[in-house]
Scaffold this active site. Structure first.
Site, PDB file in Angstrom:
ATOM      1  N   THR A 288       2.571  -9.505   2.858  1.00 45.95           N
ATOM      2  CA  THR A 288       3.648  -8.582   3.229  1.00 45.95           C
ATOM      3  C   THR A 288       3.424  -8.234   4.697  1.00 45.95           C
ATOM      4  OG1 THR A 288       3.689  -7.679   1.004  1.00 45.95           O
ATOM      5  CG2 THR A 288       4.804  -6.417   2.728  1.00 45.95           C
TER       6      THR A 288
ATOM      7  N   LYS B 118      11.412  -7.976   1.032  1.00 49.68           N
ATOM      8  CA  LYS B 118      10.209  -7.280   0.549  1.00 49.68           C
ATOM      9  C   LYS B 118      10.219  -5.815   1.007  1.00 49.68           C
ATOM     10  CE  LYS B 118       5.977  -6.614  -1.020  1.00 49.68           C
ATOM     11  NZ  LYS B 118       5.574  -6.645  -2.419  1.00 49.68           N
TER      12      LYS B 118
ATOM     13  N   LYS C 170       0.822   0.434   5.211  1.00 49.66           N
ATOM     14  CA  LYS C 170       1.226  -0.620   6.161  1.00 49.66           C
ATOM     15  C   LYS C 170       2.672  -1.045   5.906  1.00 49.66           C
ATOM     16  CE  LYS C 170       0.222  -4.583   4.659  1.00 49.66           C
ATOM     17  NZ  LYS C 170       0.750  -5.594   3.770  1.00 49.66           N
TER      18      LYS C 170
HETATM   19  P1  NAP Z   1      -6.907  -8.007  -0.404  1.00 50.86           P
HETATM   20  O1  NAP Z   1      -7.591  -7.916  -1.733  1.00 50.86           O
HETATM   21  O2  NAP Z   1      -7.398  -7.193   0.737  1.00 50.86           O
HETATM   22  O3  NAP Z   1      -6.860  -9.555   0.019  1.00 50.86           O
HETATM   23  C1  NAP Z   1      -6.621 -10.039   1.300  1.00 50.86           C
HETATM   24  C2  NAP Z   1      -7.592 -11.193   1.532  1.00 50.86           C
HETATM   25  O4  NAP Z   1      -7.254 -11.831   2.755  1.00 50.86           O
HETATM   26  C3  NAP Z   1      -9.033 -10.702   1.656  1.00 50.86           C
HETATM   27  O5  NAP Z   1      -9.875 -11.491   0.829  1.00 50.86           O
HETATM   28  C4  NAP Z   1      -9.333 -10.901   3.127  1.00 50.86           C
HETATM   29  O6  NAP Z   1     -10.660 -11.217   3.425  1.00 50.86           O
HETATM   30  C5  NAP Z   1      -8.454 -12.069   3.463  1.00 50.86           C
HETATM   31  N1  NAP Z   1      -8.191 -12.084   4.917  1.00 50.86           N
HETATM   32  C6  NAP Z   1      -7.689 -11.086   5.675  1.00 50.86           C
HETATM   33  N2  NAP Z   1      -7.618 -11.468   6.954  1.00 50.86           N
HETATM   34  C7  NAP Z   1      -8.091 -12.730   6.989  1.00 50.86           C
HETATM   35  C8  NAP Z   1      -8.277 -13.659   8.020  1.00 50.86           C
HETATM   36  N3  NAP Z   1      -7.966 -13.339   9.297  1.00 50.86           N
HETATM   37  N4  NAP Z   1      -8.773 -14.877   7.717  1.00 50.86           N
HETATM   38  C9  NAP Z   1      -9.105 -15.189   6.445  1.00 50.86           C
HETATM   39  N5  NAP Z   1      -8.947 -14.343   5.411  1.00 50.86           N
HETATM   40  C10 NAP Z   1      -8.444 -13.123   5.692  1.00 50.86           C
HETATM   41  O7  NAP Z   1      -5.359  -7.649  -0.570  1.00 50.86           O
HETATM   42  P2  NAP Z   1      -4.315  -8.064  -1.724  1.00 50.86           P
HETATM   43  O8  NAP Z   1      -4.095  -6.913  -2.625  1.00 50.86           O
HETATM   44  O9  NAP Z   1      -4.655  -9.393  -2.275  1.00 50.86           O
HETATM   45  O10 NAP Z   1      -2.986  -8.148  -0.820  1.00 50.86           O
HETATM   46  C11 NAP Z   1      -2.777  -9.218   0.084  1.00 50.86           C
HETATM   47  C12 NAP Z   1      -1.386  -9.075   0.714  1.00 50.86           C
HETATM   48  O11 NAP Z   1      -0.386  -9.097  -0.324  1.00 50.86           O
HETATM   49  C13 NAP Z   1      -1.171  -7.763   1.474  1.00 50.86           C
HETATM   50  O12 NAP Z   1      -0.335  -7.985   2.573  1.00 50.86           O
HETATM   51  C14 NAP Z   1      -0.481  -6.872   0.439  1.00 50.86           C
HETATM   52  O13 NAP Z   1       0.303  -5.865   1.052  1.00 50.86           O
HETATM   53  C15 NAP Z   1       0.367  -7.895  -0.303  1.00 50.86           C
HETATM   54  N6  NAP Z   1       0.699  -7.573  -1.709  1.00 50.86           N
HETATM   55  C16 NAP Z   1      -0.232  -7.031  -2.542  1.00 50.86           C
HETATM   56  C17 NAP Z   1       0.119  -6.749  -3.858  1.00 50.86           C
HETATM   57  C18 NAP Z   1      -0.848  -6.132  -4.839  1.00 50.86           C
HETATM   58  O14 NAP Z   1      -0.399  -5.614  -5.882  1.00 50.86           O
HETATM   59  N7  NAP Z   1      -2.146  -6.174  -4.591  1.00 50.86           N
HETATM   60  C19 NAP Z   1       1.407  -7.034  -4.321  1.00 50.86           C
HETATM   61  C20 NAP Z   1       2.317  -7.631  -3.460  1.00 50.86           C
HETATM   62  C21 NAP Z   1       1.951  -7.892  -2.150  1.00 50.86           C
HETATM   63  P3  NAP Z   1     -11.869 -10.164   3.239  1.00 50.86           P
HETATM   64  O15 NAP Z   1     -12.322 -10.417   1.848  1.00 50.86           O
HETATM   65  O16 NAP Z   1     -12.850 -10.524   4.282  1.00 50.86           O
HETATM   66  O17 NAP Z   1     -11.291  -8.778   3.438  1.00 50.86           O
END
Ligand code: NAP
Length: 301
Positions: free
Chosen positions: A102, A177, A245
């Protein structure tokens, strides 16, 4: 190009709460899967299941036909796509890159334009459905970008989602979104206010959810997060900091269009209180703390 399980090499970057389940569906469908994540240990499970580890986004792009990314913030998207060792610098001509983070609609347009100059298609394809939708492969996927590229990768997206729609050109997926997050913002306040009121009256909250969860007030959020609120389970499915965010991006876009969205503004203000209180790593249902003076006992996972 249309993806084929036996021949298409797929890359996946971002193996957090969402990405780890989404990537597992791709692997299970039979694709050769190359993975990269900032914290390397998060690739271990997938490598044990047969995925191939890559050293950087650039290394991964050099060997893949299609790359999926779902990282955290727009700054992460920028680094992964536009960085020196990023995807655009190393993508194969004809490759399709799909950003499911997102992120900002303006950044999505900028990346798609820069990629087009190199003969690479980039789609913005954020998702809705939460960690449960990711685990079950039932995400709603809202896509912006080139139609031929969308059709080419649709079977791959179908391994992760149920509803998969092309909404328009670059940035249209992110705008969709944002509309989704705006609806969620006011609904989260509504769910918390309803439960705060019910609990103050002494009505049993579990029985309450059993009744109103089947009536006109029912929703994915009331039925999914309501029971967690009642149990004071604030472990993250969707991080508070990611939701702040999203609301900030939506408010910036609304401001640019001179559109006043008071519900969204109030929701961001209330969620900011959670961040200020140190609860940014909890799930979005922790908004309930704001209605109970932060005194709720909670589990944070
Ligand atoms: P998360 O658990 O923080 O996962 C993000 C992953 O991306 C982490 O493992 C992070 O690495 C990795 N990452 C970040 N920057 C990076 C980079 N520069 N290079 C390589 N890897 C990188 O978050 P999430 O809940 O999965 O959400 C991910 C995205 O989807 C967000 O934008 C969120 O707003 C969106 N989203 C989430 C949900 C939900 O319910 N969770 C639903 C819809 C959309 P690290 O392990 O080192 O931090």
């Amino acid at each position: 190009m249309t993806v084929q399980t036996r021949t298409t090499k797929v890359g996946f970057i971002g193996l957090g709460i969402m990405g780890r389940s989404m990537a597992a569906h791709i692997l299970k469908a039979g694709y050769e899967l190359h993975v990269y994540n900032r914290t390397r240990s998060k690739t271990d499970d997938l490598i044990a299941q047969g995925a191939i580890s890559e050293e950087s986004p650039g290394d991964l792009a050099a060997v893949c036909d299609v790359v999926i990314t779902i990282v955290g913030y727009p700054a992460d998207v920028e680094e992964v796509y536009l960085g020196l060792d990023g995807l655009l610098a190393h993508a194969r001509p004809g490759a399709v890159l799909v950003d499911m983070t997102t992120s900002s609609p303006a950044l999505a347009r900028r990346i798609a334009n820069e990629a087009a100059d190199k003969g690479v298609a980039v789609l913005d394809a954020p998702v809705s459905g939460g960690d449960v939708g990711a685990r079950e492969g039932k995400l709603a996927i809202m896509t912006g970008g080139d139609e031929a590229a969308f059709e080419a990768v649709k079977p791959l997206l179908a391994t992760m989602g149920g509803t998969i729609v092309l909404m328009g050109g670059p940035g249209a997926g992110q705008h969709t979104k944002m509309a989704n997050q705006i609806a969620i913002a006011s609904t989260m306040m509504a769910v918390c206010e309803s439960l705060a009121y019910a609990e103050a009256t002494g009505v049993d909250p579990e029985r309450l959810l059993g009744v109103i969860g089947t009536g006109a007030a029912s929703s994915f959020l009331l039925n999914g997060l309501g029971p967690k609120i009642v149990a004071r389970d604030f472990a993250p499915g969707f991080f508070v900091h990611h939701f702040v965010k999203d609301m900030s991006i939506a408010l910036e876009e609304a401001e640019r269009m001179k559109l006043d969205l008071p519900g969204l503004s109030l929701a961001r203000e209330l969620y900011q209180k959670l961040v200020d209180g140190g609860f940014d790593e909890e799930g979005t249902q922790a908004l309930y703390r704001v209605y109970t003076g932060f005194t709720s006992r909670g589990t944070t996972g």
